[in-house]
Scaffold this active site. Structure first.
Site, PDB file in Angstrom:
ATOM      1  N   GLN A 336      18.649  60.764  53.210  1.00  0.00           N
ATOM      2  CA  GLN A 336      18.827  61.308  51.374  1.00  0.00           C
ATOM      3  C   GLN A 336      18.263  60.499  50.230  1.00  0.00           C
ATOM      4  OE1 GLN A 336      20.352  64.028  53.098  1.00  0.00           O
ATOM      5  NE2 GLN A 336      21.048  64.875  50.785  1.00  0.00           N
ATOM      6  N   ILE A 337      18.244  59.752  50.115  1.00  0.00           N
ATOM      7  CA  ILE A 337      18.126  59.476  48.846  1.00  0.00           C
ATOM      8  C   ILE A 337      16.688  59.506  48.693  1.00  0.00           C
ATOM      9  CG2 ILE A 337      17.573  57.163  47.125  1.00  0.00           C
ATOM     10  CD1 ILE A 337      20.418  55.633  48.952  1.00  0.00           C
ATOM     11  N   GLU A 363      20.957  48.217  75.749  1.00  0.00           N
ATOM     12  CA  GLU A 363      21.710  47.518  75.921  1.00  0.00           C
ATOM     13  C   GLU A 363      23.043  47.728  75.664  1.00  0.00           C
ATOM     14  OE1 GLU A 363      20.000  43.204  75.285  1.00  0.00           O
ATOM     15  OE2 GLU A 363      17.647  44.089  75.405  1.00  0.00           O
TER      16      GLU A 363
HETATM   17  N1  CAA Z   1      29.522  38.186  82.098  1.00  0.00           N
HETATM   18  C1  CAA Z   1      30.006  38.077  83.827  1.00  0.00           C
HETATM   19  N2  CAA Z   1      30.580  38.830  84.653  1.00  0.00           N
HETATM   20  C2  CAA Z   1      31.119  39.949  84.062  1.00  0.00           C
HETATM   21  C3  CAA Z   1      30.950  39.898  83.121  1.00  0.00           C
HETATM   22  C4  CAA Z   1      30.561  39.354  82.131  1.00  0.00           C
HETATM   23  N3  CAA Z   1      30.693  40.220  80.819  1.00  0.00           N
HETATM   24  N4  CAA Z   1      31.177  41.272  82.855  1.00  0.00           N
HETATM   25  C5  CAA Z   1      31.991  41.844  83.649  1.00  0.00           C
HETATM   26  N5  CAA Z   1      31.731  41.681  84.574  1.00  0.00           N
HETATM   27  C6  CAA Z   1      32.007  40.849  86.620  1.00  0.00           C
HETATM   28  C7  CAA Z   1      33.597  40.924  86.885  1.00  0.00           C
HETATM   29  O1  CAA Z   1      34.850  40.549  86.198  1.00  0.00           O
HETATM   30  C8  CAA Z   1      33.535  41.715  87.320  1.00  0.00           C
HETATM   31  O2  CAA Z   1      33.292  40.563  88.397  1.00  0.00           O
HETATM   32  P1  CAA Z   1      34.559  40.096  89.686  1.00  0.00           P
HETATM   33  O3  CAA Z   1      35.224  41.452  90.179  1.00  0.00           O
HETATM   34  O4  CAA Z   1      34.753  38.813  90.481  1.00  0.00           O
HETATM   35  O5  CAA Z   1      35.964  40.307  88.450  1.00  0.00           O
HETATM   36  C9  CAA Z   1      32.044  42.589  88.124  1.00  0.00           C
HETATM   37  O6  CAA Z   1      31.139  41.656  86.615  1.00  0.00           O
HETATM   38  C10 CAA Z   1      32.422  44.185  88.045  1.00  0.00           C
HETATM   39  O7  CAA Z   1      32.583  43.739  86.480  1.00  0.00           O
HETATM   40  P2  CAA Z   1      33.452  45.208  86.496  1.00  0.00           P
HETATM   41  O8  CAA Z   1      33.981  44.932  86.744  1.00  0.00           O
HETATM   42  O9  CAA Z   1      34.166  44.558  85.012  1.00  0.00           O
HETATM   43  O10 CAA Z   1      32.811  46.492  85.749  1.00  0.00           O
HETATM   44  P3  CAA Z   1      32.899  48.130  85.729  1.00  0.00           P
HETATM   45  O11 CAA Z   1      32.192  48.763  86.713  1.00  0.00           O
HETATM   46  O12 CAA Z   1      33.955  47.766  85.709  1.00  0.00           O
HETATM   47  O13 CAA Z   1      32.113  48.186  84.170  1.00  0.00           O
HETATM   48  C11 CAA Z   1      30.372  47.896  82.375  1.00  0.00           C
HETATM   49  C12 CAA Z   1      31.568  47.167  83.536  1.00  0.00           C
HETATM   50  C13 CAA Z   1      31.249  46.745  81.394  1.00  0.00           C
HETATM   51  C14 CAA Z   1      31.227  48.902  82.160  1.00  0.00           C
HETATM   52  C15 CAA Z   1      29.191  47.199  82.703  1.00  0.00           C
HETATM   53  O14 CAA Z   1      29.077  47.887  83.743  1.00  0.00           O
HETATM   54  C16 CAA Z   1      28.239  47.487  81.569  1.00  0.00           C
HETATM   55  O15 CAA Z   1      28.519  46.249  80.529  1.00  0.00           O
HETATM   56  N6  CAA Z   1      27.872  48.643  81.839  1.00  0.00           N
HETATM   57  C17 CAA Z   1      26.833  48.578  80.695  1.00  0.00           C
HETATM   58  C18 CAA Z   1      25.689  47.606  81.188  1.00  0.00           C
HETATM   59  C19 CAA Z   1      24.579  48.351  80.067  1.00  0.00           C
HETATM   60  O16 CAA Z   1      24.495  47.800  79.415  1.00  0.00           O
HETATM   61  N7  CAA Z   1      23.395  48.331  80.741  1.00  0.00           N
HETATM   62  C20 CAA Z   1      22.045  48.353  79.520  1.00  0.00           C
HETATM   63  C21 CAA Z   1      21.080  48.151  80.308  1.00  0.00           C
HETATM   64  S1  CAA Z   1      19.835  46.967  80.286  1.00  0.00           S
HETATM   65  C22 CAA Z   1      18.439  47.434  78.884  1.00  0.00           C
HETATM   66  O17 CAA Z   1      19.096  47.970  77.983  1.00  0.00           O
HETATM   67  C23 CAA Z   1      17.825  46.521  78.479  1.00  0.00           C
HETATM   68  C24 CAA Z   1      16.228  47.011  78.084  1.00  0.00           C
HETATM   69  O18 CAA Z   1      15.501  46.990  78.257  1.00  0.00           O
HETATM   70  C25 CAA Z   1      16.043  47.220  76.031  1.00  0.00           C
END
Ligand code: CAA
Length: 379
Positions: A336-337, A363
């Site tokens: 915009q600027i 991510e």
């Molecule tokens: N660290 C360690 N463990 C974790 C965690 C963390 N930050 N977050 C969750 N967990 C564990 C949970 O404790 C659970 O284990 P338990 O059942 O033993 O307790 C297990 O992982 C599953 O977790 P959830 O039950 O919370 O899973 P969910 O399906 O409800 O949701 C979510 C998880 C937060 C939505 C997750 O799926 C998420 O972050 N999704 C996004 C994925 C993502 O970031 N993708 C990016 C792709 S990579 C990329 O982009 C790289 C690139 O090329 C640039």
């Protein structure tokens, strides 16, 4: 937050800034235009220690802290966000993942080349039906003696074409849901491992993004990271750190927008004065600078917590959520600027907008960051 840059951080900032201006800047626009991977620049980044910044020296890394990494990431991304994401994936997803969760044999075998830039890494979690819903893995890994046999497809894999080593999440037991996913180290050249089409993207066009296909790929058990079933925790924990890197990438893009806007506001005249004398422009620049300062503190806060071995996942999510929003807002305001000049390629700010948008998506989308933050607060 108790924080101050030390001599090493300042030296890294200078080195990264000089490298970005001298090596990346002259060809960044052309590589964006041609969608060309910065192979030679990545090699040089390896020589400077930027491809394995947090890897211990015993495994060939620079042995630096997360603050150093964030500082270098900002400077590199300020000039070339594609080089920023190439660096980020290799550092915080691949090298950090292997060093933190890999076996001693895996660290010895892979880290030296990855940290020195001789080899490049990629991180393969996303699938056609598992993006935000990352636990829904369809790629399978079936145990067969001393190997696993992998079948499936991964999508949107940054560095996927140019990489030599790929960390792959796959379901070893689909009946167990997230607890039935394991992580593996795959190498290019393994029979049955092929690279699909290169995506044509809006931004970060000189980094490559592809799909990866596995058809009966035999992977030794020795290449499994951690225990069978620990793959989702491995991936999500690794992404917690990755998000600090992407926050720093977003910060770099936002800072580039601010610097371009200040320079243009001093140079461009309207109504017989530099446009920087007009409050309409001053307010935009003031807001941009304030938002960037806040995003930088959040990003550094996450880095400091990680370096102190404190919990950092929630603050990393806040940093990425906020810095990515600031990057997109700053790019829109910078255009915009610049007016009409901002909409054409000459002044780079249109590239900054195209590059900024992805930081709200990969991510973990901004919506996913909010879920992570809210779960941290509400349980
Ligand atoms: N660290 C360690 N463990 C974790 C965690 C963390 N930050 N977050 C969750 N967990 C564990 C949970 O404790 C659970 O284990 P338990 O059942 O033993 O307790 C297990 O992982 C599953 O977790 P959830 O039950 O919370 O899973 P969910 O399906 O409800 O949701 C979510 C998880 C937060 C939505 C997750 O799926 C998420 O972050 N999704 C996004 C994925 C993502 O970031 N993708 C990016 C792709 S990579 C990329 O982009 C790289 C690139 O090329 C640039």
């Amino acid at each position: 937050m108790d924080f101050a840059f030390n001599e090493t951080h300042l030296m890294i900032r200078e080195t990264a800034r000089k490298f970005a201006e001298e090596v990346l800047a002259p060809s960044a626009d052309e590589r964006d235009e041609k969608e060309e991977f910065p192979r030679e620049a990545v090699r040089q980044m390896g020589e400077l220690g930027f491809m394995g910044m947090m890897v211990s020296e015993q495994y060939g890394g620079a042995g630096l802290d997360t603050i150093s990494y964030v500082t270098a990431m900002e400077e590199i991304s300020k000039v070339d966000a594609s080089a920023g994401v190439i660096m980020s994936v290799n550092n915080s997803l691949v090298c950090w993942g292997i060093e933190s969760y890999g076996s001693e044999e895996q660290r010895q075998k892979y880290l030296k080349d990855l940290a020195s830039g001789k080899k490049l890494g990629a991180f393969a979690l996303s699938e056609p039906e598992a993006g935000s819903d990352a636990t829904n893995q369809r790629t399978t890994a079936v145990r067969d003696g001393a190997d696993y046999i992998l079948n499936g497809t991964k999508n949107w894999i940054t560095n996927g074409l140019s990489s030599d080593v790929v960390l792959v999440m796959a379901a070893t037991d689909r009946t167990k849901g997230p607890k039935g996913v394991s992580a593996f180290i795959l190498e290019k050249g393994m029979p049955g491992f092929t690279v699909g089409k290169k995506e044509r993207k809006l931004g970060i066009r000189s980094s490559d993004t592809v799909s990866l296909m596995f058809q009966d790929v035999r992977v030794p058990v020795a290449n499994r990271i951690g225990e069978e079933g620990s793959g989702i925790k491995f991936a999500l924990k690794t992404l917690d750190g990755g998000r600090i890197g992407i926050a720093a990438q977003a910060l770099g893009i936002a800072q580039a927008c601010l610097e371009a806007s200040i320079a243009y506001s001093k140079e461009r005249k309207a109504f017989d004065q530099p446009i920087g004398h007009l409050q309409a422009i001053q307010f935009k620049i003031a807001d941009m600078a304030t938002n960037i300062a806040a995003a930088r503190w959040l990003t550094l806060d996450a880095a400091v917590r990680k370096d102190k071995n404190e919990r950092y996942g929630q603050v990393a999510a806040m940093a990425k959520l906020y810095a990515s929003k600031v990057a997109v807002q700053s790019a829109l305001e910078a255009i915009q600027i610049h007016g009409g000049y901002g909409y054409v390629r000459e002044y780079k700010v249109e590239r900054f907008l195209r590059d900024a948008k992805i930081t709200e998506i990969y991510e973990g989308t901004s919506e996913i960051q909010r879920i992570v933050i809210a779960r941290g607060l509400l349980g």
